[in-house]
Write an enzyme that holds these catalytic residues in place. Sequence first.
Site, short mmCIF file in Angstrom:
data_model
loop_
_atom_site.label_atom_id
_atom_site.label_comp_id
_atom_site.label_asym_id
_atom_site.label_seq_id
_atom_site.Cartn_x
_atom_site.Cartn_y
_atom_site.Cartn_z
N LYS A 49 1.07 -1.11 0.05
CA LYS A 49 0.02 -0.06 -0.03
C LYS A 49 0.64 1.35 -0.04
O LYS A 49 0.51 2.39 -0.51
CB LYS A 49 -0.80 0.05 1.24
CG LYS A 49 -1.92 -0.98 1.34
CD LYS A 49 -3.02 -0.86 2.32
CE LYS A 49 -2.41 -1.68 3.58
NZ LYS A 49 -3.46 -1.57 4.76
N GLU A 105 7.55 2.51 -6.00
CA GLU A 105 7.68 1.93 -4.64
C GLU A 105 7.94 3.02 -3.78
O GLU A 105 8.26 4.25 -4.21
CB GLU A 105 8.90 0.98 -4.48
CG GLU A 105 9.42 0.01 -3.50
CD GLU A 105 8.43 -0.73 -2.79
OE1 GLU A 105 7.08 0.15 -2.39
OE2 GLU A 105 8.70 -1.87 -2.42
N ASP A 106 7.37 2.74 -2.39
CA ASP A 106 7.87 3.95 -1.37
C ASP A 106 9.08 3.90 -1.03
O ASP A 106 9.83 5.11 -0.94
CB ASP A 106 6.79 3.68 -0.16
CG ASP A 106 6.98 2.14 0.32
OD1 ASP A 106 7.68 1.31 -0.07
OD2 ASP A 106 5.82 1.75 1.30
N ASP A 109 14.69 -0.40 0.94
CA ASP A 109 15.42 -0.65 2.09
C ASP A 109 16.60 -1.83 1.93
O ASP A 109 17.83 -1.64 1.25
CB ASP A 109 14.51 -0.94 3.35
CG ASP A 109 15.34 -0.97 4.59
OD1 ASP A 109 16.30 -0.38 4.73
OD2 ASP A 109 14.64 -1.64 5.46
N LYS A 139 17.22 3.76 0.87
CA LYS A 139 17.95 3.87 1.98
C LYS A 139 19.21 3.01 1.78
O LYS A 139 19.13 1.71 2.17
CB LYS A 139 17.04 3.03 3.02
CG LYS A 139 17.25 3.53 4.51
CD LYS A 139 16.50 2.78 5.53
CE LYS A 139 15.38 3.21 6.10
NZ LYS A 139 14.66 2.40 7.11
N VAL A 161 11.41 5.33 9.14
CA VAL A 161 10.68 6.48 8.87
C VAL A 161 9.12 6.23 8.44
O VAL A 161 9.10 5.12 7.95
CB VAL A 161 11.28 7.40 7.51
CG1 VAL A 161 12.72 7.87 7.85
CG2 VAL A 161 11.32 6.30 6.16
N ASP A 167 4.24 3.48 6.79
CA ASP A 167 3.50 3.24 7.97
C ASP A 167 4.35 2.36 9.10
O ASP A 167 5.41 1.77 8.75
CB ASP A 167 2.46 2.28 7.80
CG ASP A 167 3.02 0.70 7.80
OD1 ASP A 167 3.62 0.43 6.71
OD2 ASP A 167 2.50 -0.06 8.42
N ARG A 173 0.45 6.46 7.81
CA ARG A 173 0.69 6.59 6.34
C ARG A 173 0.01 8.02 5.62
O ARG A 173 0.65 8.71 4.52
CB ARG A 173 -0.15 5.75 5.65
CG ARG A 173 0.44 4.15 5.74
CD ARG A 173 -0.55 3.30 4.78
NE ARG A 173 -0.43 2.05 5.05
CZ ARG A 173 0.84 1.34 4.77
NH1 ARG A 173 1.69 1.49 3.93
NH2 ARG A 173 0.61 -0.06 5.26
#
Length: 189
Positions: A49, A105-106, A109, A139, A161, A167, A173
Amino acid sequence: MGQQKTPLANDIAQVLITEEQIVTRVMELGEQISQDYEGKALVLVGILKGAAIFLSDLVRQITIPVDYDFVAISSYGADTRTSGVVRLLKDLDSSIESKHVLVVEDIVDTGWTLRLSYIVENFRSRKAASVRVCTLLDKPSERKVDVGIDYYGFIVEDRYVVGYGLDYDGRYRSLPFIGVLKPEVYGGG
Ligand code: IMP
Ligand code: MG
């Protein structure tokens, strides 16, 4: 536009990226993508999400014709890392054959989500004209597996973060900025 004045914002120890910085950067990315994909059939594919908010802002800064779709991928645990399996929980609604796909993508990582989902390879095998990756946050200090990132919004340090789609335990979010939580928030369950 000021920072959102909600009780959620009270849990933030520090704002790392302001709403204004995000707006500016998303505008720049939109311009760049519009130039790069001029004359091409472009479809953004957001990974649910977390990427939904970034995608919805980004798509409105793209000035060429563009479509978008979403996929959902099961999150990995310690066991899936060893088994190397991440399930596709929700597939694309439409064919991407001969389309230029930009995976949105958010945050990247460790890189395991993109790697284990084989999402890029999967889309290529469906005869997409091209498949590239755009992440809001990168990241790199946490990277465990190599993933190709073609566009990124911001580099972040090795800190957890939240906000702007990201989230912690299903919360935060909706914050319009990126920040780090107060340590006591993690303790409270
Ligand atoms: P990766 O598989 O380790 O690259 O992580 C990717 C996914 O983990 C992201 O799409 C997020 O859902 C989640 N994630 C990783 N780091 C953070 C963070 O700092 N805040 C919130 N979610 C994160
Ligand atoms: Mg995610």
